[in-house]
Design a protein around this motif. Structure first.
Motif, PDB file in Angstrom:
ATOM      1  N   GLY A  27       0.782  -1.283  -0.062  1.00  0.00           N
ATOM      2  CA  GLY A  27      -0.065  -0.197   0.064  1.00  0.00           C
ATOM      3  C   GLY A  27       0.838   1.268  -0.051  1.00  0.00           C
ATOM      4  O   GLY A  27       2.151   1.262   0.288  1.00  0.00           O
ATOM      5  N   ILE A  28       0.367   2.515  -0.282  1.00  0.00           N
ATOM      6  CA  ILE A  28       0.887   3.742  -0.049  1.00  0.00           C
ATOM      7  C   ILE A  28       0.476   4.302   1.198  1.00  0.00           C
ATOM      8  O   ILE A  28      -0.389   4.346   1.757  1.00  0.00           O
ATOM      9  CB  ILE A  28       0.533   4.421  -1.360  1.00  0.00           C
ATOM     10  CG1 ILE A  28       0.855   3.852  -2.647  1.00  0.00           C
ATOM     11  CG2 ILE A  28       1.148   6.006  -1.335  1.00  0.00           C
ATOM     12  CD1 ILE A  28       0.316   4.377  -4.112  1.00  0.00           C
ATOM     13  N   ILE A  29       1.654   5.066   1.671  1.00  0.00           N
ATOM     14  CA  ILE A  29       1.308   5.724   2.920  1.00  0.00           C
ATOM     15  C   ILE A  29       2.035   7.134   2.647  1.00  0.00           C
ATOM     16  O   ILE A  29       3.197   7.199   1.836  1.00  0.00           O
ATOM     17  CB  ILE A  29       2.103   5.293   4.181  1.00  0.00           C
ATOM     18  CG1 ILE A  29       1.695   5.939   5.459  1.00  0.00           C
ATOM     19  CG2 ILE A  29       3.558   4.968   4.275  1.00  0.00           C
ATOM     20  CD1 ILE A  29       1.793   5.263   6.591  1.00  0.00           C
ATOM     21  N   GLY A  32      -0.050   9.287   6.792  1.00  0.00           N
ATOM     22  CA  GLY A  32      -0.226   8.042   7.476  1.00  0.00           C
ATOM     23  C   GLY A  32      -1.405   8.152   8.620  1.00  0.00           C
ATOM     24  O   GLY A  32      -1.786   7.418   9.368  1.00  0.00           O
ATOM     25  N   THR A  33      -2.194   9.533   8.643  1.00  0.00           N
ATOM     26  CA  THR A  33      -3.246   9.866   9.429  1.00  0.00           C
ATOM     27  C   THR A  33      -4.460   9.139   9.319  1.00  0.00           C
ATOM     28  O   THR A  33      -5.344   8.917  10.123  1.00  0.00           O
ATOM     29  CB  THR A  33      -3.476  11.338   9.551  1.00  0.00           C
ATOM     30  OG1 THR A  33      -3.666  11.987   8.055  1.00  0.00           O
ATOM     31  CG2 THR A  33      -2.243  12.277   9.923  1.00  0.00           C
ATOM     32  N   ASP A  34      -4.635   8.742   8.163  1.00  0.00           N
ATOM     33  CA  ASP A  34      -5.787   7.574   7.807  1.00  0.00           C
ATOM     34  C   ASP A  34      -5.456   6.050   8.108  1.00  0.00           C
ATOM     35  O   ASP A  34      -5.983   5.266   8.457  1.00  0.00           O
ATOM     36  CB  ASP A  34      -6.284   7.900   6.576  1.00  0.00           C
ATOM     37  CG  ASP A  34      -7.407   9.063   6.557  1.00  0.00           C
ATOM     38  OD1 ASP A  34      -8.061   9.153   7.646  1.00  0.00           O
ATOM     39  OD2 ASP A  34      -7.287   9.779   5.763  1.00  0.00           O
ATOM     40  N   VAL A  35      -4.218   5.989   7.228  1.00  0.00           N
ATOM     41  CA  VAL A  35      -3.635   4.526   7.250  1.00  0.00           C
ATOM     42  C   VAL A  35      -3.430   4.011   8.662  1.00  0.00           C
ATOM     43  O   VAL A  35      -3.686   2.996   8.921  1.00  0.00           O
ATOM     44  CB  VAL A  35      -2.461   4.591   6.272  1.00  0.00           C
ATOM     45  CG1 VAL A  35      -1.795   3.220   6.317  1.00  0.00           C
ATOM     46  CG2 VAL A  35      -2.807   4.848   4.766  1.00  0.00           C
TER      47      VAL A  35
HETATM   48  C1  LIG Z   1      -7.078  13.088  14.900  1.00  0.00           C
HETATM   49  C2  LIG Z   1      -7.491  13.110  13.366  1.00  0.00           C
HETATM   50  C3  LIG Z   1      -8.060  14.296  13.138  1.00  0.00           C
HETATM   51  C4  LIG Z   1      -8.715  14.525  11.638  1.00  0.00           C
HETATM   52  N1  LIG Z   1      -9.212  15.460  11.330  1.00  0.00           N
HETATM   53  C5  LIG Z   1      -9.673  15.434   9.947  1.00  0.00           C
HETATM   54  C6  LIG Z   1     -10.589  16.617   9.546  1.00  0.00           C
HETATM   55  O1  LIG Z   1     -10.976  17.574  10.317  1.00  0.00           O
HETATM   56  N2  LIG Z   1     -10.849  16.691   8.238  1.00  0.00           N
HETATM   57  C7  LIG Z   1     -10.647  15.524   7.338  1.00  0.00           C
HETATM   58  O2  LIG Z   1     -10.792  15.933   6.119  1.00  0.00           O
HETATM   59  N3  LIG Z   1      -9.889  14.504   7.732  1.00  0.00           N
HETATM   60  C8  LIG Z   1      -9.546  14.584   8.980  1.00  0.00           C
HETATM   61  N4  LIG Z   1      -8.610  13.669   9.437  1.00  0.00           N
HETATM   62  C9  LIG Z   1      -8.431  12.456   8.371  1.00  0.00           C
HETATM   63  C10 LIG Z   1      -6.829  12.594   8.038  1.00  0.00           C
HETATM   64  O3  LIG Z   1      -6.038  13.130   8.634  1.00  0.00           O
HETATM   65  C11 LIG Z   1      -7.026  13.237   6.360  1.00  0.00           C
HETATM   66  O4  LIG Z   1      -7.926  12.478   5.429  1.00  0.00           O
HETATM   67  C12 LIG Z   1      -5.706  13.557   5.374  1.00  0.00           C
HETATM   68  O5  LIG Z   1      -5.821  14.244   4.636  1.00  0.00           O
HETATM   69  C13 LIG Z   1      -5.064  12.002   5.023  1.00  0.00           C
HETATM   70  O6  LIG Z   1      -3.703  12.421   4.602  1.00  0.00           O
HETATM   71  P1  LIG Z   1      -2.531  11.500   4.960  1.00  0.00           P
HETATM   72  O7  LIG Z   1      -1.516  12.046   4.201  1.00  0.00           O
HETATM   73  O8  LIG Z   1      -2.417  11.141   6.421  1.00  0.00           O
HETATM   74  O9  LIG Z   1      -3.053   9.937   4.300  1.00  0.00           O
HETATM   75  P2  LIG Z   1      -2.773   8.683   4.523  1.00  0.00           P
HETATM   76  O10 LIG Z   1      -3.171   8.171   6.012  1.00  0.00           O
HETATM   77  O11 LIG Z   1      -1.035   8.357   4.254  1.00  0.00           O
HETATM   78  O12 LIG Z   1      -3.383   7.736   3.159  1.00  0.00           O
HETATM   79  C14 LIG Z   1      -4.551   7.829   3.209  1.00  0.00           C
HETATM   80  C15 LIG Z   1      -5.130   6.984   1.700  1.00  0.00           C
HETATM   81  O13 LIG Z   1      -4.736   7.618   0.738  1.00  0.00           O
HETATM   82  C16 LIG Z   1      -3.751   7.035   0.065  1.00  0.00           C
HETATM   83  N5  LIG Z   1      -2.691   7.692  -0.406  1.00  0.00           N
HETATM   84  C17 LIG Z   1      -2.061   8.861   0.160  1.00  0.00           C
HETATM   85  N6  LIG Z   1      -1.308   9.638  -0.666  1.00  0.00           N
HETATM   86  C18 LIG Z   1      -1.510   8.976  -1.879  1.00  0.00           C
HETATM   87  C19 LIG Z   1      -0.822   9.200  -3.142  1.00  0.00           C
HETATM   88  N7  LIG Z   1      -0.018  10.315  -3.555  1.00  0.00           N
HETATM   89  N8  LIG Z   1      -1.317   8.734  -4.364  1.00  0.00           N
HETATM   90  C20 LIG Z   1      -2.147   7.189  -4.083  1.00  0.00           C
HETATM   91  N9  LIG Z   1      -2.687   7.257  -2.861  1.00  0.00           N
HETATM   92  C21 LIG Z   1      -2.394   7.813  -1.847  1.00  0.00           C
HETATM   93  C22 LIG Z   1      -3.134   5.903   0.870  1.00  0.00           C
HETATM   94  O14 LIG Z   1      -2.826   4.629   0.391  1.00  0.00           O
HETATM   95  C23 LIG Z   1      -4.516   5.584   1.929  1.00  0.00           C
HETATM   96  O15 LIG Z   1      -5.438   4.686   1.221  1.00  0.00           O
HETATM   97  C24 LIG Z   1      -8.223  13.268  10.749  1.00  0.00           C
HETATM   98  C25 LIG Z   1      -7.319  12.231  11.131  1.00  0.00           C
HETATM   99  C26 LIG Z   1      -6.996  12.376  12.689  1.00  0.00           C
HETATM  100  C27 LIG Z   1      -6.001  11.090  12.873  1.00  0.00           C
END
Ligand SMILES: Cc1cc2nc3c(=O)[nH]c(=O)nc-3n(C[C@H](O)[C@H](O)[C@H](O)COP(=O)(O)OP(=O)(O)OC[C@H]3O[C@@H](n4cnc5c(N)ncnc54)[C@H](O)[C@@H]3O)c2cc1C
Length: 290
Positions: A27-29, A32-35
């Motif tokens: 998978g891709i990370i 990581g806040t969702d993964v």
């Molecule tokens: C405490 C907390 C509060 C939060 N509050 C909010 C909020 O208020 N609003 C909101 O919208 N979200 C919120 N979130 C959710 C989260 O932070 C967001 O959805 C965030 O944008 C996910 O980004 P990430 O880089 O951490 O994704 P990741 O967790 O790294 O990845 C999420 C998904 O996207 C995929 N992915 C990531 N980048 C790529 C890429 N470039 N190409 C292909 N696939 C990819 C991964 O494989 C995975 O399936 C919260 C999360 C937490 C833990």
């Protein structure tokens, strides 16, 4: 969490090679806040994964540039990076505002924009704004590159058009031409670190007292971020008075119910969606609050 191997490629080519073999355990990370949260909770969306490819150190996927009327945002750009960018603050204020409502400072420092819409939770806060701005995304695999409107990329809650050998590399947002006014509104159960219950993004352009162009998109209150093209077409050309603004808000409520079906929460959500929409339109057209 199970033992997970994390690979940190330095180039996009390297990352694409890693995910190209059809191995379902990869998978891709990004942030990581969702993964990581999903894996810890045992979500079956991440259940079979034993190797993660971290895209955070890939330069081609970072940064924000503006050229030819289009702002290109690297897929692995964080919300903090977006909020602090001058072009975004000046030209795409709704996006800056939406990113500013996400999680806490710690989350915004890690979480990326692509992670938000690839995860495609109903409550993904950047989605309605990116839809209202007519955003397109760029996707790459070893086979080549494709671009598609975000509206087409999003299929269903937590499902997109992304194939397992593809990476989202950037988001292209055309600068709205003309005299658009608008806003992003997020309603959650509390004021900070809140999961959205209702989000609306709205842009309106008035010419000679008529609605020239209208863009409305929702999040959280619909199963996925949704653009209301039908309502936009219906009201473009109409006189921009309070009666019309109320009619738009009323129609939006009806469409939301059509999309979601009647639910236990509809009695509460319907009037709230309509009132938020009316207030946003009123402020955009007349200035100030209502
Ligand atoms: C405490 C907390 C509060 C939060 N509050 C909010 C909020 O208020 N609003 C909101 O919208 N979200 C919120 N979130 C959710 C989260 O932070 C967001 O959805 C965030 O944008 C996910 O980004 P990430 O880089 O951490 O994704 P990741 O967790 O790294 O990845 C999420 C998904 O996207 C995929 N992915 C990531 N980048 C790529 C890429 N470039 N190409 C292909 N696939 C990819 C991964 O494989 C995975 O399936 C919260 C999360 C937490 C833990």
């Amino acid at each position: 969490m199970n033992n997970i191997e994390i690979t940190i490629p330095k180039t996009l080519q390297e990352a694409l090679e890693l995910i190209s073999g059809g191995n379902e355990g990869i998978g891709i990370i990004a942030g990581g806040t969702d993964v990581v949260a999903g894996m810890r909770q045992g979500s079956n969306r991440f259940g079979g994964i034993n190797q993660l490819v971290d895209v955070n150190h890939i330069k081609e996927m970072k940064g924000i540039t503006g050229a030819g009327g289009i702002v290109t945002i690297g897929a692995a750009e964080t919300f903090s990076g977006i909020i602090s960018n001058k072009i975004i603050r000046k030209e795409l204020p709704l996006l800056a505002k939406a990113c500013g409502t996400i999680g806490s400072v710690q989350i915004r420092n890690r979480a990326t924009i692509a992670g938000n819409f690839v995860n495609n939770a109903p409550c993904a806060d950047t989605v309605p704004v990116l839809l209202a701005y007519d955003s397109t995304i760029e996707i790459k695999s070893l086979a080549g590159k494709r671009e598609l409107p975000l509206a087409e990329f999003l299929k269903a809650p937590y499902r997109t058009q992304l194939n397992s050998d593809e990476i989202v590399t950037s988001i292209k947002v055309p600068l709205p031409k003309g005299d658009f006014k608008g806003d992003f509104y997020k309603l959650g159960r509390r004021r900070a670190v809140a999961i959205s219950r209702i989000t609306l993004a709205l842009l309106i352009e008035i010419k000679e007292s008529r609605i020239n162009r209208l863009r409305i998109a929702s999040g959280a209150v619909t199963p996925i971020g949704t653009r209301f093209n039908g309502i936009e077409k219906e009201f473009e050309g109409k006189t921009a008075d309070e009666k019309t603004l109320k009619a738009i808000a009323s129609r939006l409520g009806e469409r939301v119910i059509e999309v979601t079906g009647l639910r236990w929460s509809s009695e509460y959500k319907l009037p709230v969606v309509q009132q938020i929409c009316y207030q946003m339109l009123y402020s955009a057209v007349y200035g100030g609050g209502k």
